[in-house]
Design a protein around this motif. Structure first.
Motif, PDB file in Angstrom:
ATOM      1  N   PRO A 247       0.830  -1.215   0.000  1.00  0.00           N
ATOM      2  CA  PRO A 247       0.000   0.000   0.000  1.00  0.00           C
ATOM      3  C   PRO A 247       0.858   1.257   0.000  1.00  0.00           C
ATOM      4  O   PRO A 247       1.570   1.530   0.957  1.00  0.00           O
ATOM      5  CB  PRO A 247      -0.787  -0.129   1.302  1.00  0.00           C
ATOM      6  N   THR A 248       0.812   2.015  -1.094  1.00  0.00           N
ATOM      7  CA  THR A 248       1.673   3.184  -1.224  1.00  0.00           C
ATOM      8  C   THR A 248       0.860   4.439  -1.512  1.00  0.00           C
ATOM      9  O   THR A 248      -0.296   4.372  -1.928  1.00  0.00           O
ATOM     10  CB  THR A 248       2.690   2.991  -2.370  1.00  0.00           C
ATOM     11  N   ARG A 249       1.491   5.595  -1.294  1.00  0.00           N
ATOM     12  CA  ARG A 249       0.891   6.897  -1.600  1.00  0.00           C
ATOM     13  C   ARG A 249       1.967   7.758  -2.271  1.00  0.00           C
ATOM     14  O   ARG A 249       2.473   8.709  -1.677  1.00  0.00           O
ATOM     15  CB  ARG A 249       0.381   7.581  -0.328  1.00  0.00           C
ATOM     16  N   PHE A 250       2.314   7.409  -3.498  1.00  0.00           N
ATOM     17  CA  PHE A 250       3.356   8.158  -4.190  1.00  0.00           C
ATOM     18  C   PHE A 250       2.824   9.495  -4.694  1.00  0.00           C
ATOM     19  O   PHE A 250       1.760   9.580  -5.304  1.00  0.00           O
ATOM     20  CB  PHE A 250       3.927   7.350  -5.358  1.00  0.00           C
ATOM     21  N   THR A 251       3.591  10.537  -4.435  1.00  0.00           N
ATOM     22  CA  THR A 251       3.265  11.868  -4.956  1.00  0.00           C
ATOM     23  C   THR A 251       3.581  11.904  -6.446  1.00  0.00           C
ATOM     24  O   THR A 251       4.236  11.004  -6.982  1.00  0.00           O
ATOM     25  CB  THR A 251       4.087  12.949  -4.241  1.00  0.00           C
ATOM     26  N   GLN A 252       3.157  12.988  -7.102  1.00  0.00           N
ATOM     27  CA  GLN A 252       3.473  13.111  -8.528  1.00  0.00           C
ATOM     28  C   GLN A 252       4.981  13.220  -8.750  1.00  0.00           C
ATOM     29  O   GLN A 252       5.491  12.885  -9.827  1.00  0.00           O
ATOM     30  CB  GLN A 252       2.780  14.327  -9.125  1.00  0.00           C
ATOM     31  N   GLY A 253       5.698  13.644  -7.704  1.00  0.00           N
ATOM     32  CA  GLY A 253       7.152  13.765  -7.806  1.00  0.00           C
ATOM     33  C   GLY A 253       7.908  12.492  -7.509  1.00  0.00           C
ATOM     34  O   GLY A 253       9.134  12.459  -7.656  1.00  0.00           O
ATOM     35  N   GLY A 254       7.198  11.433  -7.060  1.00  0.00           N
ATOM     36  CA  GLY A 254       7.848  10.145  -6.923  1.00  0.00           C
ATOM     37  C   GLY A 254       8.379   9.783  -5.554  1.00  0.00           C
ATOM     38  O   GLY A 254       9.241   8.905  -5.435  1.00  0.00           O
ATOM     39  N   VAL A 255       7.888  10.437  -4.484  1.00  0.00           N
ATOM     40  CA  VAL A 255       8.239  10.027  -3.123  1.00  0.00           C
ATOM     41  C   VAL A 255       6.974   9.561  -2.417  1.00  0.00           C
ATOM     42  O   VAL A 255       5.877  10.040  -2.718  1.00  0.00           O
ATOM     43  CB  VAL A 255       8.923  11.156  -2.326  1.00  0.00           C
TER      44      VAL A 255
END
Length: 422
Positions: free
Chosen positions: A335-343
């Motif tokens: 389960p991830t929550r990656f931002t548009q910037g990739g973190v």
């Protein structure tokens, strides 16, 4: 064999470090933490007497380097040279084809480019900066066809090594100087911050590297059989490991992702100790750093893009990097929550949260960043103004969520909250 310093108020971190180094299967490790721009924890450990392992020794931190490539792309966004909505083919026309036409930069950064694996292995020499600039790696990527796992799994699949290769090609095409990410990092981040963090090592830097040592799967499972009270040398019990392994194996069976070795000469994790690999640029899996270096960069990120008198990212660039975290299960499992910037963004859990969600997030709520195979962690906490780095040489491959390092994050966060922010 434990050395270093700890500021007043962060003594519990040192106490835990001493306990973990003496109880778990560790060879060498560094831990460095900044709070409000000041270094408050600077510890290192070596099991061997007379060890050459130092606080500025360089260690491969694997996927912790993914956050550095995110910073590189954000720098272009901040200068107005790129947008996360930009289609990759708009800056790299040869990228089109094979279903890749509408892939945005944000899709690549969120591991949703459909290129988690290539259909051909890369030659290790193609990763040298001069050969990257000659497009030897780029031409391989251009020929790839987009490939997703089953609809049940979803589009987000871990681009363990390939994300860095793709991002490096995008970066050098957009950067006015035509630099690789390794060159940008040295000139605009690591150099100005005096931080030992490198992608692609030169001859002098190679002399400072400490090799990584994987703890074999068999030894890890065997060690898990011993009760904690009798000196278990790994974090999780046998039952905990078996439950996690079963879930992972079930998720892998549901997918159909291609499985081609990423590098032709690679025959296992130990190949990352080969100097030919160390010289090349694989930002997503082959960054070499000390915890001191990573923590300085994390402190810069925690402060909004600057540290001391050094400005590394503009405010708009920093904000865009952290914008629009999108929840998705990566590979049908994580389960991830990656931002548009990739973190990734780590959030508080609820009683209803899954076991994996809790393992990934509990203890590091409010942090951004990512972590590396077997143990390394490179993350920052803007609200608490914490920059955190843990760099071990012993890789616990079955510690899937880097929880032994997460324990330091949890204690550091508690100490920081007691200290307050500026």
């Amino acid at each position: 064999m434990i050395n270093g310093t700890t500021a007043a108020g962060f003594e519990p971190v040192q106490q835990l470090f001493e306990k973990q180094m003496h109880s778990l299967a560790e060879e060498n490790a560094q831990l460095c933490i900044y709070h409000c721009g000041q270094k408050v924890v600077d510890l290192w450990y070596s099991k061997a007497d007379g060890s050459i392992f130092k606080p500025d020794s360089l260690v491969n931190v694997f996927s912790s380097g993914k956050s550095l490539e995110a910073i590189a792309i954000a720098s272009l966004v901040g200068k107005g040279l790129l947008s996360y909505e930009t289609r990759v083919e708009d800056v790299w026309p040869e990228y089109r084809g094979g279903g890749k036409e509408n892939t945005r930069v944000a899709d690549v950064m969120r591991h949703e480019a459909g290129l988690a694996n290539f259909d051909t292995a890369i030659d290790v020499d193609d990763l040298l900066p001069e050969n990257i600039k000659a497009n030897r790696l780029g031409i391989v990527i251009e020929k790839q066809k987009q490939h997703f796992r089953s609809p049940e799994i979803g589009r987000r699949e871990y681009h363990a090594m390939t994300r860095g290769w793709i991002v490096n090609e995008v970066f050098r095409r957009v950067d006015p100087a035509g630099r690789t990410i390794g060159e940008y990092l040295a000139e605009e981040i690591s150099g100005p911050l005096n931080a030992d963090v490198m992608v692609g090592l030169n001859a002098e830097q190679l002399q400072r590297v400490s090799k990584i040592t994987p703890l074999s799967i068999g030894r890890h499972i065997l060690a898990s059989l011993r009760p904690k009270v009798l000196g278990r040398r790994v974090l999780h019990s046998f039952l905990q490991l078996m439950v996690r392994l079963l879930k992972i194996l079930l998720a892998v069976r549901k997918g159909s992702s291609k499985r081609t070795p990423p590098v032709r000469e690679m025959r296992g994790i130990s190949f990352f100790n080969d100097n030919r690999m160390r010289r090349g640029e694989t930002p997503s899996a082959n960054t070499h750093a000390s915890a001191r270096g990573l923590a300085r960069i994390a402190a810069m990120m925690a402060a909004g893009g600057h540290l001391d008198s050094v400005n590394c990212l503009s405010t708009p660039a920093w904000q865009e990097l952290h914008k629009d975290p999108m929840p998705a299960t990566m590979g049908g499992l994580l389960p991830t929550r990656f931002t548009q910037g990739g973190v990734d963004q780590f959030l508080p859990c609820t009683d209803a949260s899954s076991q994996f969600t809790k393992a990934l997030n509990e203890g590091r709520e409010g942090f951004y960043g990512w972590m590396g195979l077997g143990g390394s962690i490179f993350q920052w906490h803007p609200d608490a103004e914490l920059g955190f780095a843990f760099v071990p040489t012993s890789l616990h491959l079955l510690d899937f969520f880097n929880e032994r390092g997460k324990l330091f994050q949890e204690i550091a966060l508690e100490c920081a909250k007691r200290q307050g922010t500026r």
